[in-house]
Design an enzyme around this catalytic site. Structure first.
Site, PDB file in Angstrom:
ATOM      1  CD  GLU A   1      -3.447  31.694   6.358  1.00 54.29           C
ATOM      2  OE1 GLU A   1      -2.587  32.294   7.048  1.00 54.29           O
ATOM      3  OE2 GLU A   1      -3.691  31.987   5.167  1.00 54.29           O
TER       4      GLU A   1
ATOM      5  CG  HIS B   1       0.475  35.331   3.714  1.00 53.53           C
ATOM      6  ND1 HIS B   1       0.780  34.438   4.721  1.00 53.53           N
ATOM      7  CD2 HIS B   1      -0.875  35.261   3.543  1.00 53.53           C
ATOM      8  CE1 HIS B   1      -0.339  33.885   5.146  1.00 53.53           C
ATOM      9  NE2 HIS B   1      -1.354  34.361   4.452  1.00 53.53           N
TER      10      HIS B   1
ATOM     11  NE  ARG C   1     -21.752  59.788   5.489  1.00 55.70           N
ATOM     12  CZ  ARG C   1     -22.918  60.361   5.199  1.00 55.70           C
ATOM     13  NH1 ARG C   1     -23.950  60.224   6.009  1.00 55.70           N
ATOM     14  NH2 ARG C   1     -23.035  61.081   4.114  1.00 55.70           N
TER      15      ARG C   1
ATOM     16  CD  GLU D   1      -0.652  44.565   7.039  1.00 55.71           C
ATOM     17  OE1 GLU D   1      -1.152  45.143   6.093  1.00 55.71           O
ATOM     18  OE2 GLU D   1      -0.569  43.340   7.144  1.00 55.71           O
TER      19      GLU D   1
ATOM     20  CE  LYS E   1      -4.629  43.418   7.064  1.00 59.52           C
ATOM     21  NZ  LYS E   1      -3.636  42.738   6.222  1.00 59.52           N
TER      22      LYS E   1
ATOM     23  CG  HIS F   1      -0.053  37.354  -1.584  1.00 59.05           C
ATOM     24  ND1 HIS F   1       0.218  38.327  -0.653  1.00 59.05           N
ATOM     25  CD2 HIS F   1      -1.155  36.699  -1.132  1.00 59.05           C
ATOM     26  CE1 HIS F   1      -0.693  38.271   0.319  1.00 59.05           C
ATOM     27  NE2 HIS F   1      -1.522  37.297   0.044  1.00 59.05           N
TER      28      HIS F   1
ATOM     29  CE  LYS G   1      -5.731  38.688  11.909  1.00 55.76           C
ATOM     30  NZ  LYS G   1      -6.231  38.377  10.595  1.00 55.76           N
TER      31      LYS G   1
ATOM     32  CG  ASN H   1       2.308  39.434   4.581  1.00 61.95           C
ATOM     33  OD1 ASN H   1       1.169  39.060   4.337  1.00 61.95           O
ATOM     34  ND2 ASN H   1       3.081  40.016   3.697  1.00 61.95           N
TER      35      ASN H   1
ATOM     36  CG  HIS I   1      -4.710  32.252   0.787  1.00 59.47           C
ATOM     37  ND1 HIS I   1      -3.797  33.189   0.342  1.00 59.47           N
ATOM     38  CD2 HIS I   1      -4.716  32.337   2.141  1.00 59.47           C
ATOM     39  CE1 HIS I   1      -3.285  33.812   1.393  1.00 59.47           C
ATOM     40  NE2 HIS I   1      -3.822  33.313   2.492  1.00 59.47           N
TER      41      HIS I   1
ATOM     42  NE  ARG J   1      -3.646  43.036  10.984  1.00 62.11           N
ATOM     43  CZ  ARG J   1      -4.948  43.306  11.033  1.00 62.11           C
ATOM     44  NH1 ARG J   1      -5.361  44.398  11.632  1.00 62.11           N
ATOM     45  NH2 ARG J   1      -5.834  42.498  10.490  1.00 62.11           N
TER      46      ARG J   1
END
Ligand SMILES: NC(=O)c1ccc[n+]([C@@H]2O[C@H](COP(=O)([O-])OP(=O)(O)OC[C@H]3O[C@@H](n4cnc5c(N)ncnc54)[C@H](O)[C@@H]3O)[C@@H](O)[C@H]2O)c1
Ligand SMILES: [Zn+2]
Length: 376
Positions: free
Chosen positions: A186, A249, A122, A238, A144, A253, A228, A246, A267, A242
């Site tokens: 990035e 992106h 946990r 998000e 994330k 994607h 960041k 993106n 990427h 936040r």
């Protein structure tokens, strides 16, 4: 130059140390922070060959015992199968609630190890030691974690903050050039989001950074982590601001999905193109001066970063297919595709009302330019 940036999240706050020779100091940084006499290191075969020895030597010097899992490199490792195998190795090594998991690697290792740390017993302490430029400026910060599902990338995961991030820019010396350039997309993104002076700094120093200058790399990683950290502290999950991270992106994607997430388009290469497309879209919507798009393209092109779609083997890019990929974007709400757009370099914002016809025009023109092999 060694710096540290703190990510301010109340009782989940943590520091990012950035600079040189940090792998060799990992033991003395981890020990006092977590009081751990034992850690479990997760890495991949490439890192095991190149940098694991420095990390374990510094742990040993600090009297910290360690067990290691060495996984295959590559995106396929972010899978249910590898997660299960990793959790089993952790349990077999008798990891306890207080045993920190240390991720030594790029975003793949960080995302998988972070997710494992968030669910093992946990939740056990987690430390990121990012070794790609992308991981140092992006994936290791912000909490994330994810693995991929059969129905898409990063669809299963958690928000789970690390207790410490060690970004050793010396580790980047062994990173293949293509990976460095992917991470650089990035880096450029942060300048475009809200830091025009940083973009200007990149115009002057980007070539040295890509060429391997460790001081330049440390300055850039620090600037990106500061940005960041600020954005994440204001919106950890998000739910608002936040989303500017993106930028580029949504396009990226769709391009990656169409290119098949293989070696054709990394990427970061997709992000480089996505940034250009986002600025192109902003210009067409009358929101951004054309000169800012030209400046972005000039900067990327000067560093031989992708500004034009690469050929697809045996078929052509089709805007219809790319538009269809937008529909499966995680950020789609009520069927609307949100785009991060720009008013200028350094002034990005979220827009939920972008006319699909304009998006299509951006893609159609990019596809035509690529087919003609002409200027971007
Ligand atoms: N969690 C987040 O917020 C977040 C953000 C962005 C991306 N990501 C994820 O990150 C992943 C991509 O990460 P990546 O670009 O770091 O790729 P990666 O982890 O696959 O690493 C790229 C390659 O470089 C090798 N490598 C890593 N460090 C090296 C070094 N110092 N020297 C030599 N080789 C080295 C790796 O073994 C691998 O083969 C994707 O899965 C993406 O979804 C997550
Ligand atoms: Zn990205």
């Amino acid at each position: 130059m060694n710096t540290s940036v703190s990510v301010d999240l109340g009782d989940r706050s943590y520091d990012i140390h950035i600079g040189r020779h940090l792998l060799g100091r990992a033991g003395s940084l981890v020990g006092p922070l977590l009081g751990a006499s034992r850690v479990f290191v997760v890495t991949d075969e490439n890192l095991a060959r190149l940098h694991l020895g420095s990390l374990t030597a510094s742990l040993e010097a600090a009297g910290i015992d360690h067990a290691c899992a060495v996984l295959p490199p590559g995106e396929a490792t972010k899978s249910f199968g590898e997660l299960e195998r990793l959790l089993d190795l952790m349990l077999a090594a008798r990891c306890e609630r207080s045993t920190p998991i240390v991720a030594l690697g790029g975003g793949v290792i960080g995302d998988l190890a972070g997710f494992a740390a968030s669910i093992l017993l946990r939740g056990v302490p987690f430390i990121q030691v990012p070794t790609t430029l992308l991981a140092q400026v992006d994936s290791s910060v912000g909490g994330k974690t994810a693995i991929n599902a059969a129905r898409g990338k990063n669809l299963v995961g958690s928000f789970y903050q690390p207790r410490l991030v060690l970004a050793d820019v010396d580790a980047l010396a062994t990173l293949p050039e293509r990976e460095v350039k992917s991470g650089y997309a990035e880096v450029v993104k942060y300048g475009l989001i809200d830091d025009a002076p940083f973009f200007a700094w990149l115009e002057t120093n980007g070539a040295a950074l890509l060429g391997g200058d460790a001081e330049c790399r440390a300055v850039a990683v620090t600037a990106c982590c500061r940005a960041k950290a600020r954005i994440v502290a204001a919106d950890e999950r998000e739910e608002g601001g936040r989303v500017v991270l993106n930028l580029g992106h949504t396009f990226a994607h769709a391009l990656e999905t169409e290119a098949g997430f293989g070696t054709l388009l990394t990427h970061g290469e997709a992000v480089s193109l996505g940034l250009v497309f986002a600025f192109d879209l902003s210009v067409r919507l009358g929101l951004c001066p054309p000169a800012d798009l030209e400046r972005l393209v000039a900067h990327l092109a000067a560093l031989a970063m992708p500004v034009r779609l690469p050929p697809l083997p045996g078929r052509l890019w089709q805007s219809e297919r790319l538009l269809a990929h937008f529909a499966s974007d995680k950020k789609v709400k009520d069927g609307r595709v949100p785009f991060v757009l720009a008013k200028r370099i350094g002034q990005s914002f979220l827009c939920r009302e972008v006319p699909p016809v304009t998006v299509r025009a951006v893609l159609d023109d990019a596809i035509r330019t690529a087919a003609e092999g002409g200027a971007p």
